[in-house]
Motif scaffolding. Structure first.
Motif: not given
Length: 274
Positions: A161-170
């Protein structure tokens, strides 16, 4: 004295001199070796050099979010989710293993509705797999680890990932509550989440653990409020719903079915069509 005798004498003297010098050299080498063995070595330091500053703290507050809760089915769990190894993957622990960092074929598609991991990312990518891990296995009373999970070669997967990247639920094709909700938040911490595809506060069916994500403070506050109130209501999330930001260059995911850990690299389970 003839010339032959002189040569013999001087030759003997030279031999004795050279032998003495050799012995002295050996003694000196031995002393230096002893001193060298006791010497501490230090890496050179550039005078005035400064270490790079730590990265600034992440602002994990996601704009435009709105979280809600639903009543759970059945009885709530009465464990301390923050420290219990079955609830919190960080508390359980996991260790790197030397296994393949790519999708693996583990049979045909078993569940076309299963959660799909590309939806963890805004661009729906298949990320670089950065580290393979095995989750620790604990005794029946969850007092101490007794080895690692052995059902599959990999049970926790690190993804780039990129630090600070938004992560979502699968994303999945399940719905546990009206409004398109797919996941019950069984646990939320500062940097990890445990999600159940089901409305029970239990390990029935699919349960996902996601580590390395700075949880949106609004979701974290709602979970902690619900937990403190007895867990009769818990937060819910939709598929591909943002819930936090990557803390570093890797997040970790594990998936379980009725409690057992599965291989998160499985192409025909969690990466269908990839």
């Amino acid at each position: 004295m003839n010339s032959y005798s002189l040569v013999r004498r001087f030759g003997l003297a030279a031999f004795l001199l050279l032998a003495g010098l050799a012995l002295a050299g050996l003694w000196a080498s031995s002393v230096l070796a002893d001193e060298d063995a006791q010497r501490k070595y230090y890496m050179p330091v550039v005078a005035g050099a400064k270490l790079p500053p730590p990265p600034p703290p992440l602002d994990c507050d996601l704009p435009g979010t709105n979280y809600t809760t639903i009543p759970i089915k059945g009885d709530p769990l009465v464990v301390n989710a923050e420290t219990h190894p079955n609830m919190n993957l960080s508390a359980r622990g996991y260790i790197p293993v030397n296994e393949g960092l790519g999708l693996v074929q583990l049979g045909s598609v078993q569940d076309s509705r299963a959660p799909q991991f590309p939806a963890l990312f805004g661009d729906l990518r298949t990320p670089a797999f950065t580290t393979a891990y095995q989750a620790y296995k604990w005794d029946d009373d969850f007092t101490h680890p007794i080895g690692v999970e052995t059902g599959w070669k990999v049970t926790v997967l690190g993804m780039g990932t990129q630090r600070g990247e938004t992560i979502y639920t699968p994303d999945s094709d399940y719905e546990i509550a009206a409004g398109g909700y797919e996941y019950l938040v069984m646990y939320a911490g500062d940097s990890d989440l445990t999600l159940h595809i089901g409305s029970e506060d239990e390990f029935y069916g699919y349960v996902l653990h996601i580590d390395g994500v700075c949880t949106d403070p609004d979701l974290l506050a709602l979970y902690r409020q619900s937990d403190a109130a007895g867990r009769h209501n818990l937060p819910v999330l939709r598929g591909h719903q943002a819930f936090g930001k990557a803390l570093s260059g890797e997040i970790q995911i594990a998936i379980r079915d009725w409690g057992g850990f599965l291989d998160p690299r499985s192409r025909n389970d969690w990466w269908q069509g990839r």
